[in-house]
Structures are given as structure tokens and as C-alpha cells.
Scaffold this active site. Structure first.
Site, PDB file in Angstrom:
ATOM      1  N   HIS A 262      -9.522  -4.045   9.681  1.00  0.00           N
ATOM      2  CA  HIS A 262      -9.447  -3.795   8.235  1.00  0.00           C
ATOM      3  C   HIS A 262      -9.891  -5.024   7.429  1.00  0.00           C
ATOM      4  O   HIS A 262     -10.251  -4.891   6.264  1.00  0.00           O
ATOM      5  CB  HIS A 262      -8.024  -3.452   7.811  1.00  0.00           C
ATOM      6  CG  HIS A 262      -7.702  -1.982   7.799  1.00  0.00           C
ATOM      7  ND1 HIS A 262      -8.542  -1.039   7.250  1.00  0.00           N
ATOM      8  CD2 HIS A 262      -6.609  -1.299   8.238  1.00  0.00           C
ATOM      9  CE1 HIS A 262      -7.972   0.157   7.361  1.00  0.00           C
ATOM     10  NE2 HIS A 262      -6.804   0.038   7.954  1.00  0.00           N
TER      11      HIS A 262
ATOM     12  N   HIS B  42      -6.840  -2.355  14.960  1.00  0.00           N
ATOM     13  CA  HIS B  42      -7.034  -1.584  13.724  1.00  0.00           C
ATOM     14  C   HIS B  42      -6.772  -2.457  12.493  1.00  0.00           C
ATOM     15  O   HIS B  42      -7.610  -2.538  11.588  1.00  0.00           O
ATOM     16  CB  HIS B  42      -6.107  -0.364  13.743  1.00  0.00           C
ATOM     17  CG  HIS B  42      -6.191   0.496  12.524  1.00  0.00           C
ATOM     18  ND1 HIS B  42      -6.969   1.639  12.476  1.00  0.00           N
ATOM     19  CD2 HIS B  42      -5.607   0.394  11.308  1.00  0.00           C
ATOM     20  CE1 HIS B  42      -6.859   2.177  11.283  1.00  0.00           C
ATOM     21  NE2 HIS B  42      -6.034   1.462  10.546  1.00  0.00           N
ATOM     22  N   GLU B  43      -5.628  -3.107  12.475  1.00  0.00           N
ATOM     23  CA  GLU B  43      -5.288  -3.908  11.287  1.00  0.00           C
ATOM     24  C   GLU B  43      -6.235  -5.094  11.160  1.00  0.00           C
ATOM     25  O   GLU B  43      -6.659  -5.453  10.065  1.00  0.00           O
ATOM     26  CB  GLU B  43      -3.836  -4.388  11.337  1.00  0.00           C
ATOM     27  CG  GLU B  43      -2.796  -3.286  11.548  1.00  0.00           C
ATOM     28  CD  GLU B  43      -2.931  -2.095  10.620  1.00  0.00           C
ATOM     29  OE1 GLU B  43      -3.398  -2.253   9.478  1.00  0.00           O
ATOM     30  OE2 GLU B  43      -2.573  -0.975  11.050  1.00  0.00           O
TER      31      GLU B  43
ATOM     32  N   ALA C  67       1.639  -0.167  10.803  1.00  0.00           N
ATOM     33  CA  ALA C  67       1.371  -1.562  10.470  1.00  0.00           C
ATOM     34  C   ALA C  67       0.540  -1.604   9.197  1.00  0.00           C
ATOM     35  O   ALA C  67       0.049  -0.575   8.736  1.00  0.00           O
ATOM     36  CB  ALA C  67       0.614  -2.252  11.596  1.00  0.00           C
ATOM     37  N   MET C  68       0.393  -2.812   8.646  1.00  0.00           N
ATOM     38  CA  MET C  68      -0.295  -2.957   7.374  1.00  0.00           C
ATOM     39  C   MET C  68      -1.189  -4.185   7.380  1.00  0.00           C
ATOM     40  O   MET C  68      -0.785  -5.265   7.775  1.00  0.00           O
ATOM     41  CB  MET C  68       0.752  -3.041   6.245  1.00  0.00           C
ATOM     42  CG  MET C  68       0.167  -3.179   4.872  1.00  0.00           C
ATOM     43  SD  MET C  68      -0.832  -1.726   4.418  1.00  0.00           S
ATOM     44  CE  MET C  68      -2.050  -2.514   3.392  1.00  0.00           C
ATOM     45  N   GLU C  69      -2.415  -3.982   6.868  1.00  0.00           N
ATOM     46  CA  GLU C  69      -3.488  -4.973   6.990  1.00  0.00           C
ATOM     47  C   GLU C  69      -3.524  -6.019   5.877  1.00  0.00           C
ATOM     48  O   GLU C  69      -4.593  -6.556   5.582  1.00  0.00           O
ATOM     49  CB  GLU C  69      -4.829  -4.232   7.009  1.00  0.00           C
ATOM     50  CG  GLU C  69      -5.234  -3.559   5.666  1.00  0.00           C
ATOM     51  CD  GLU C  69      -4.893  -2.087   5.570  1.00  0.00           C
ATOM     52  OE1 GLU C  69      -3.961  -1.636   6.268  1.00  0.00           O
ATOM     53  OE2 GLU C  69      -5.547  -1.372   4.775  1.00  0.00           O
ATOM     54  N   ASN C  70      -2.401  -6.361   5.251  1.00  0.00           N
ATOM     55  CA  ASN C  70      -2.400  -7.360   4.182  1.00  0.00           C
ATOM     56  C   ASN C  70      -3.272  -8.557   4.556  1.00  0.00           C
ATOM     57  O   ASN C  70      -3.212  -9.055   5.675  1.00  0.00           O
ATOM     58  CB  ASN C  70      -0.972  -7.858   3.941  1.00  0.00           C
ATOM     59  CG  ASN C  70       0.032  -6.735   3.939  1.00  0.00           C
ATOM     60  OD1 ASN C  70      -0.027  -5.857   3.102  1.00  0.00           O
ATOM     61  ND2 ASN C  70       0.932  -6.741   4.915  1.00  0.00           N
TER      62      ASN C  70
ATOM     63  N   GLU D 180     -10.022   3.976   6.093  1.00  0.00           N
ATOM     64  CA  GLU D 180      -9.207   4.408   7.239  1.00  0.00           C
ATOM     65  C   GLU D 180     -10.040   5.135   8.301  1.00  0.00           C
ATOM     66  O   GLU D 180      -9.891   4.882   9.486  1.00  0.00           O
ATOM     67  CB  GLU D 180      -8.026   5.267   6.780  1.00  0.00           C
ATOM     68  CG  GLU D 180      -7.006   4.512   5.924  1.00  0.00           C
ATOM     69  CD  GLU D 180      -6.430   3.268   6.603  1.00  0.00           C
ATOM     70  OE1 GLU D 180      -6.628   3.092   7.829  1.00  0.00           O
ATOM     71  OE2 GLU D 180      -5.801   2.451   5.896  1.00  0.00           O
TER      72      GLU D 180
ATOM     73  N   GLU E 181       0.844  -1.187   0.000  1.00  0.00           N
ATOM     74  CA  GLU E 181       0.000   0.000   0.000  1.00  0.00           C
ATOM     75  C   GLU E 181       0.884   1.242   0.000  1.00  0.00           C
ATOM     76  O   GLU E 181       1.840   1.284   0.756  1.00  0.00           O
ATOM     77  CB  GLU E 181      -0.914   0.046   1.236  1.00  0.00           C
ATOM     78  CG  GLU E 181      -1.935   1.180   1.118  1.00  0.00           C
ATOM     79  CD  GLU E 181      -2.948   1.213   2.273  1.00  0.00           C
ATOM     80  OE1 GLU E 181      -2.816   0.426   3.219  1.00  0.00           O
ATOM     81  OE2 GLU E 181      -3.852   2.035   2.198  1.00  0.00           O
TER      82      GLU E 181
HETATM   83  N1  TRP Z   1      -3.150   0.919   5.707  1.00  0.00           N
HETATM   84  C1  TRP Z   1      -2.230   1.029   6.800  1.00  0.00           C
HETATM   85  C2  TRP Z   1      -3.074   1.268   8.042  1.00  0.00           C
HETATM   86  O1  TRP Z   1      -3.717   2.236   8.214  1.00  0.00           O
HETATM   87  C3  TRP Z   1      -1.268   2.127   6.710  1.00  0.00           C
HETATM   88  C4  TRP Z   1      -0.339   2.235   5.568  1.00  0.00           C
HETATM   89  C5  TRP Z   1      -0.522   2.853   4.403  1.00  0.00           C
HETATM   90  C6  TRP Z   1       0.998   1.857   5.568  1.00  0.00           C
HETATM   91  N2  TRP Z   1       0.620   2.911   3.682  1.00  0.00           N
HETATM   92  C7  TRP Z   1       1.558   2.307   4.376  1.00  0.00           C
HETATM   93  C8  TRP Z   1       1.768   1.196   6.473  1.00  0.00           C
HETATM   94  C9  TRP Z   1       2.903   2.131   4.106  1.00  0.00           C
HETATM   95  C10 TRP Z   1       3.099   1.007   6.199  1.00  0.00           C
HETATM   96  C11 TRP Z   1       3.665   1.494   5.026  1.00  0.00           C
HETATM   97  O2  TRP Z   1      -3.208   0.470   8.869  1.00  0.00           O
HETATM   98 ZN    ZN Z   2      -5.649   1.620   8.574  1.00  0.00          ZN
END
Ligand code: TRP
Ligand code: ZN
Length: 852
Positions: A297, A293-294, A258-261, A316, A125
Site C-alpha cells: 500500500h 499487502h500493507e 491491518a492498516m497501512e498508515n 484495494e 481509515e
Molecule cells: N486499508 C486496510 C487494508 O486493506 C483495511 C481497513 C480499512 C481497515 N478500514 C479499516 C483496517 C478499519 C482496520 C480498521 O489493508
Molecule cells: Zn488494503
């Protein structure tokens, strides 16, 4: 700046020419020569103009070979991707195959496939997938992914469910169609903490938290938070998890939180790893919030995603709102609300008042990474909170049920979102929708008139122009309001007044005596409220309001007025204020966490913001000095009570991160920090010496730093923690945060020369550079040393990691508040940043917008 610096407009949206039915990827991992083989099944999009070229995004990819339906194609990629002309495409569906080579080891931007401590990981993302392979890298193209990873590393992870594995390989299958930004891959020598969760649908889910060897002892809290999040989303939103496995991985080098993959959340290790010895109560709370949060998502973001990046707040804002609700349920709604409002005002109001102001749904961007902002996240969450207040709890629930039922598996827009509320509530919300389109913080003015038992309230709204939006329309603003009698008893419980025009009048009659107006209860709208009230009225609200936020706010306004007068007129805090603080400090019927918040004086940046809004040019040195005098005066006046509170708030027994103990520690440390201004830090030193947890150790050390002491404790802290990367971030940050203003740039500069200052690690970079930028009097030192140091480092980081550098550049966003000399110094630095031939698109956009 590069020529890719063309803005992208919401109004230009076109549906994708081709859809992807299936993605098959094979990764042959190697640090400098990773091969990615992709097999994509395309079909023409029935909703698009037929006969279009095939356009695939791709950046920094070495194309080895490409074919369509098995026939080699001579694709000729440019810097942003490749095009296969319509004439070279078969009719109907076809299969694209390509092999590319990439070099994760040299990827310092931490976007796409990169390496951190010998481990491979991804961040896609918003637009990182195009750095992995050629693809229509946009969120409205959703496809099932199947992934094969080949590597000698022991742990090989991707999205979805594991299919098969053998020595040196593993295969994963994600049946849920997803946009490419949710793709993830991890490979490394990792250790798992494993647990299980049975969903309300009876699905047995394996939960793993993957960390580097040695960190296994710090995963328990994250795992506990994950299970509570899963249960909460079932109980409150009726949403169950939808795969057989859920993996969380902690990574040290990470651009954000963090990232919600899908099925494979990747976290900045600071938001996973915690032990009582190394993490503060604040760290535990942040872990709980971000894990939730993640996880949330998975439904709000992944199952229902965004049509395009302009709709980012769709996922978001909603997910932040959900994590706020969750945290309120887990801890205290009152305390959580106050904390959220404080962050909103510190970050979003600040953004909204400056050159970077933009609507919750922006209309154009150059680099989408620059729009992961407090406005999209935190203001976006406030809009949902207002919607819920306006339609009521039950209809909010109905609207969300409708949203999930109607849009599961789709890529949606803010229009889709507002429509489910209009239907569920049977109400036209077109005026409300302006909140998504109009930037700036509305100012609401409240005037009172009292006559013969009738209270007349005149409410006005006004929003100042923001960049690109000179004219503002009136918004639909819910103002929750109650009335408190002079004796402190509530004479009118909360009523929600709906403002929808520039000026409205509301009357309340048959009142026995003039009441005290408690307005904007619960902070019912993200506005600044101008409401002249006497100190006595504020003290009444602080002591008696039934709404905890309004109580807090009354005390906060009292403090802010006094600090403002101290800055402007050199006044001193009067007995009214001191008595009000004494009452709050010693009232054992109040939650300690709440008392800790009441005791906290408004920060220097908040004061600069309010002074500026009131038409003054804020002087950072005068603000710092006034705040220091206020702390000294309060400490002298309340010393005996503070000392008693420090002792009374000791937490017996072993450390627990729960809200109750954390609240006691917060009050204890707030009291000790304030008391340090009167006792020279004696109490704080004692806490430090006996601390068996990081909250007290760090809190006591910073209490000492706050009064210019703590050198010995700092040295001890360093000896104890020099090999712990997360604790060392605190060691760096504290020294800058609590530096004397005239020394802050020098201390920061010295720290950048420390052997442990690894500037390519975003956490470490921020612990010095962003922290200096958040020290108003230090950063804004008159000679410009703070500006120069920050600009030098932003330029250096921009060459390695433009996204991280551009985020930190927002430390300059308030520059127009300040005097002409400071403005000239900052302008010169922003121009120096922008006018380099190799300035990144990210940084070029930020510096450009700030200078405009
Ligand atoms: N989608 C992630 C969240 O809100 C945040 C996110 C967007 C992100 N771009 C990113 C995290 C780049 C790490 C690196 O939870
Ligand atoms: Zn988020």
C-alpha cells in the site's frame, strides 16, 4: 437510525474548497482527557469554486478553543463538524488552530484514538480522523504532518521519520503529503524486534515490529515477510521504500486485519504474532500475505491514493492483486490461484448473488465502512488480473510504470487507472470499464458441437439483475481455453477468447478426434461457467490438463455434481469419482498442497449457493447430511491409501513454515480428517499426541471434532493454551465450527458464557458469533435458535462497536435462498436489529439493504 443516514453519491463529488499545506498536531495523552492541539495551514483550492465556507469534519470532540490567524473564532460544532462562514475567513491562506479533548479509554468502537491493553493506538481509515480533531477528513486533501506526542509511556510513535524525543515526549515528521486516513499514533510499553533493509536506491531503513512484552519471540516470521516484501516490490514493480524507518505494531483489539498508515502499519496481532507452537501454517501464510499487502500500500494507496471512497478498489483491488502475485512467487502459483478462487467464490460470489451486491465501484453509500467488501477487494483484484491477461505482461508493466510516473502524490480515480491501460496498450477499454460499474457475477454458458473434425463452441453471457441494476450490459470477458485430446495430450494450448457480446461462436477445425474442452483456464474471469461435461471428460481434465487450476476445477466440479445429486436424489458417489480421487491422492508427481485441495469437498455454503442458482431451495440439513455421507463413502473406499498418505507426509526435522512442508502437512491432515470417517480418528489421535506444532495439534483435534470425537483432546488443548489469547480464539472457533448442527447454537451460547469470552474484542466475538454464522446447518437450524443468538449478540455489539457488528451481520446476506419458514424467522431478526431507536448507521444500512 440517526439522521446522518443520508446516502452519499459518487455523482455529487465536488473538489475540496480548501487544501491543507501543513498539519501540526500535539497530543497530550490521558485515558479520559486527551488533549489534541492542531495547527492547520489552509489555502483556497484553485480548482474549486472560490468564496466557500470552511467546513471541518469532527465527531465526539469537546472543543476547548479555536482561532484563525491567532484570532479566536466562535465555532459552534454540531454532531458532524463545524462550519466557519466564508465571510469570517481571511482572503487567501490562513492558519486554523484548535484544541479539543477526547477520551480514548471509553472508545469501544476502535475507530479514532482508542486504548487496547493500556496502549494508545489509532485507526483512521476510512473516517476516523474526525474523531481525533477537526479536519477536512477526505482522501483528496493531502498534507505533510508533523506530530508531537506527550506521554509517560516509553514508546511514542507516529508517521514518518523521528525528529527528536526526550523524557515524556517525541516528535515525528512525515514529509510525504498524505490524506488524514493514513495518520497514526501509538503509545505504550512495547518491545521491538529490529532489523535493517537497504533499498535499491541506497536508503538505509530501520525496521521495527512492536509488540507487548512477552510476545517478542513471535515476530521473526513477520519480519522476514516484511523484508521479502520490500525486495519483491523493488524487483517486480520497481518501487522502493521512501522513509528512514518502517514501524509495525501489533494490537489485540482491532476491527480488521491491518492498516497501512504511512510508515506506521498497525496490525491485528493475529496477523503478526506467530511461533510454530501457537500458529498454524494457515496463520503463517496469512501473516506473510497481510504484511506484504500493507507494505505494498505504500505505493498503491499511500503515494497514489483515492480521490474519494467510491474509488476504494483503486487501492484495494490493486494491492490485493499485488499480494496475490507476491504469494504466488513466494509459494506456488498454482496452489495460490486455486485458494484465491475458492475464497472469491465463497465470499464474493455469495455477496454478488444476494441483497448486498454492489459494483466494484459503488455509486452510493450510507456508511463507507460497509464497503470494505469482497467485491471491492477480491473482485477488484480479479479485474486487474483480467486487464493483465487482455493487454499482456509487458503492457501491464508499461501501464503500471505510467501510473506511478503520472500519478505519484495524487488522489486518483478508476478513470485514471483505466486510462493508463488504454494508453499503454493502445486499446479502447470502455467496455471493460463496465466491470467496475456493474454488479453481479456473469454466467457464461458454453455449448459444444462436434462435426467432421470441427469443434464449434457457442459462448453466451448473461448477468442477472442486482439491487438497483435491473438491466445489464454485456461485458468484455476473457475466456482462456485449451483443448485436450482423448488420450490426455494437449491438442491446442491456451488461447484467450474475448467475449464482448451476448452470444459468440468460435470454431476449431482439422481436429483428429473430439477433444475435451478445458475452459476458463486459470479462472481467467470472475464468472460462473456452465459447461455440461461428462464425468469421463472431467476425469480426463483432472488427470491430464496442462493448466493446474483447470485440473483442480475438473475434480471440484465432479465432486459438486455428485454432492448435488446426493442432496436432490439421495445418490451415492460412484466409482468414477472415487477412482479419480484415488488417483489424485496417490499421484506423488503432484504437489501435496494441490492434492490436499483436490481432496477437499465443496463446502456446504457453496453447495447451497449452486443449488439455489440451479433453481432449488437449498435444505441446509440435507446438504450437511449428504456431505457427511460423501465423506463416509470416500473414507471407506480410500482408507488404505489415506493411511499410507498420512504416514508418507510426515515432515521430518524441525518445524518450518515454508510452502513445501506446509503442503505436506496440509495433505497429511486432509487425509487424516477424511480417514477419521473410517478409522474412528485413530490416526488423528496419534498425530495429536505427538504434535510439536500448532498446525498438527489443531488440525488433528479438528479432525476428531469432525467425527464427533475429540473431547479429551479439547480439554487438553484448553489446559495447555488457556492463557494464550490467539490460541484461545481457535479453541472457541473450533468447537462451534465442528459442532453437530442441532447442537451448534447451544454450544455457541454456552461459549458466550465462558469467562474468557470477551465480546468487545473483535477476534473473540467473531470466533464464536461469526463462526456460528458460517456453519450453515447450525446457523440455519429450523427453530431459529441460531438466528436469535446471532441477532442478540449483534445488537449488543452494535452498541459498542458498530463497524465490527455490521461486518458480522453479513452472515444473514443469503437469507432469500432459503425456505419460507426460515425466511420469516430471519426477516423478523433483521427487523428487530434495524428497528431499534439506537441502531447505528452502520448496522441500519446493512439490515436495511438486506431487507429491501
Ligand atoms: N486499508 C486496510 C487494508 O486493506 C483495511 C481497513 C480499512 C481497515 N478500514 C479499516 C483496517 C478499519 C482496520 C480498521 O489493508
Ligand atoms: Zn488494503
Amino acid at each position: 437510525m440517526r439522521d446522518t443516514a443520508q446516502p452519499i453519491y459518487l455523482a455529487d463529488y465536488q473538489p475540496p474548497a480548501f487544501l491543507v499545506e501543513q498539519v501540526d498536531l500535539t497530543f497530550k495523552l490521558a485515558p479520559t482527557t486527551t488533549r489534541v492541539i492542531s495547527r492547520l495551514r489552509f489555502s483556497p483550492n484553485p480548482d474549486a469554486v472560490p468564496g466557500q465556507d470552511l467546513r471541518l469534519d469532527g465527531e465526539g470532540l469537546r472543543l476547548i478553543a479555536a482561532s484563525i490567524d491567532g484570532v479566536t473564532v466562535a465555532a459552534d460544532p454540531n454532531a458532524t463538524g463545524l462550519t466557519v462562514p466564508a465571510g469570517a475567513l481571511p482572503d487567501g491562506a490562513f492558519t486554523w488552530e484548535a484544541e479539543v479533548e477526547i477520551a480514548p479509554e471509553g472508545n469501544t468502537a476502535l475507530e479514532g484514538l482508542y486504548m487496547s491493553n493500556g496502549m494508545y493506538c489509532t485507526q483512521c481509515e476510512a473516517e476516523g480522523f474526525r474523531k481525533i480533531t477537526f479536519y477536512p477528513d477526505r482522501p483528496d486533501v493531502m498534507a505533510p504532518f508533523r506530530v508531537r506526542i506527550e506521554s509517560d509511556l516509553p514508546v511514542l510513535l507516529s508517521n514518518g521519520n523521528p525528529v527528536a524525543s526526550g523524557p515524556g515526549w517525541a516528535e515525528w515528521d512525515d514529509p510525504h503529503p498524505k490524506p488524514s486516513y493514513l495518520f497514526a499514533l501509538v503509545a505504550g510499553d512495547l518491545r521491538a524486534t529490529t532489523d535493517r533493509f537497504t533499498t535499491m536506491e541506497g536508503r538505509e531503513v530501520e525496521l521495527n515490529i512492536w509488540v507487548r512484552p512477552g510476545d517478542e519471540g513471535r515476530t521473526a516470521y513477520a519480519m522476514d515477510a516484511l523484508k521479502r516484501s520490500m525486495l519483491w516490490d523493488e524487483q517486480v514493480y520497481g518501487r522502493a521504500y521512501d522513509l528512514d524507518i518502517f514501524n509495525v505494531v501489533a494490537v489485540d483489539d482491532f476491527n480488521m486485519g491491518a492498516m497501512e498508515n504511512k510508515g506506521l502499519n498497525i496490525f491485528n496481532s493475529r496477523y503478526v504474532l506467530a511461533s510454530s507452537a501457537t500458529a498454524t501454517d494457515g496463520d503463517f501464510a496469512a501473516i506473510e500475505r497481510i504484511i506484504a499487502h500493507e507494505y505494498f500500500h505504500n505505493w498503491t494507496g499511500n503515494r497514489i491514493t483515492c480521490r474519494d471512497w467510491f474509488q476504494l478498489s483503486l487501492k484495494e483491488g490493486l494491492t490485493v492483486f499485488r499480494d496475490q502475485q507476491f504469494m504466488g512467487d513466494m509459494r506456488s502459483h498454482a496452489v495460490k490461484r486455486i485458494e484465491d478462487v475458492l475464497t472469491l467464490r465463497a465470499r464474493q460470489f455469495r455477496e454478488d448473488a444476494g441483497p448486498l451486491a454492489h459494483p466494484v465501484r459503488p455509486e452510493s453509500y450510507v456508511e463507507i465502512n460497509n464497503f470494505y467488501t469482497a467485491t471491492v477487494y477480491e473482485k477488484g483484484a480479479e479485474l486487474i488480473r483480467m486487464l493483465r491477461l487482455l493487454v499482456g505482461e509487458d503492457r501491464y508493466k508499461a501501464a503500471l510504470d505510467l501510473y506511478f510516473a503520472r500519478h505519484d502524490g495524487q488522489a486518483c480515480t478508476i478513470e485514471d487507472w483505466v486510462a493508463v491501460f488504454e494508453e499503454a496498450a493502445g486499446r479502447d477499454l470502455s467496455q471493460f470499464k463496465r466491470w467496475y460499474e456493474q454488479a453481479g457475477t456473469p454466467k457464461v454458458t458454453l455449448l459444444e458441437d462436434w462435426q467432421d473434425g470441427t469443434l464449434t463452441l457457442t459462448l453466451r453471457q448473461h448477468t442477472a439483475p442486482t439491487p438497483g441494476q435491473p438491466l445489464k450490459e454485456p461485458l468484455l470477458i476473457p475466456v482462456a481455453l485449451g483443448l485436450i485430446g482423448p488420450d490426455g495430450a494437449e491438442v491446442m494450448p491456451t488461447r484467450v477468447l474475448e467475449l464482448d457480446s451476448p452470444e459468440q461462436v468460435f470454431t476449431f477445425d482439422n481436429l483428429p478426434a473430439r477433444p475435451v474442452v478445458s475452459a476458463l483456464r486459470g479462472f481467467s474471469a470472475p464468472v460462473t461457467l456452465e459447461h455440461a461435461q461428462s464425468s469421463a471428460e472431467r476425469a480426463t481434465l483432472l488427470g491430464h490438463d496442462t493448466d493446474p487450476f483447470a485440473r483442480f476445477e475438473a475434480g471440484h466440479n465432479l465432486a459438486r455434481d455428485i454432492l448435488q445429486a446426493m442432496v436432490l436424489e439421495g445418490a451415492r458417489p460412484g466409482p468414477d469419482y472415487i477412482d479419480a480421487m484415488r488417483l489424485a491422492l496417490t499421484d506423488d508427481s503432484l504437489d501435496p498442497a494441490f492434492r490436499a485441495l483436490v481432496l477437499r469437498l465443496p463446502g456446504e455454503d457453496e453447495l447451497a449457493q449452486t443449488l439455489h442458482a440451479a433453481g432449488h431451495v437449498p435444505d441446509p440439513d440435507a446438504i450437511h447430511a449428504a456431505r457427511g455421507r460423501a465423506l463416509d463413502t470416500l473414507a471407506e473406499a480410500l482408507a488404505p491409501e489415506l493411511a499410507r498418505v498420512v504416514d508418507a507426509m510426515e515432515t521430518p526435522g524441525p518445524y518450518s513454515p515454508d510452502a513445501r512442508d506446509a503442503g505436506r502437512r496440509a495433505l497429511r491432515l486432509a487425509a487424516a480428517s477424511l480417514l477419521a470417517h473410517a478409522d474412528g480418528g485413530a490416526k488423528a489421535r496419534a498425530i495429536f499426541a505427538r504434535a510439536d506444532n500448532m498446525t498438527e495439534q489443531f488440525g488433528a483435534w479438528t479432525a476428531l471434532l469432525g467425527v464427533g470425537a475429540g473431547a479429551e483432546e479439547g480439554a487438553q488443548f484448553y489446559r495447555q493454551w488457556q492463557n494464550d489469547r490467539l490460541v484461545m480464539d481457535k479453541w472457541f472457533a473450533a468447537q462451534v465450527m465442528f459442532a453437530k448442527p442441532e447442537r451448534a447454537p447451544n454450544i455457541a451460547a454456552e461459549l458466550t458464557g465462558h469467562k474468557a469470552f470477551d465480546w468487545k474484542n473483535p477476534n473473540r466475538f467473531r470466533s464464536v458469533i461469526a463462526v456460528l454464522g458460517a456453519h450453515p446447518a447450525g446457523f440455519h437450524r429450523k427453530d431459529g435458535a441460531g438466528y436469535r443468538l446471532v441477532a442478540d449478540w449483534l445488537i449488543r455489539l452494535d452498541g459498542a462497536n458498530p463497524q465490527a457488528a455490521a461486518r458480522v451481520s453479513t452472515v444473514f446476506e443469503t437469507w432469500r435462498r432459503y425456505d419460507a419458514d426460515r425466511q420469516a424467522l430471519i426477516r423478523a431478526e433483521l427487523e428487530r436489529i434495524r428497528d431499534r431507536p439506537d441502531c447505528s448507521r452502520d448496522m441500519g444500512e446493512m439490515a436495511g439493504r438486506m431487507l429491501e
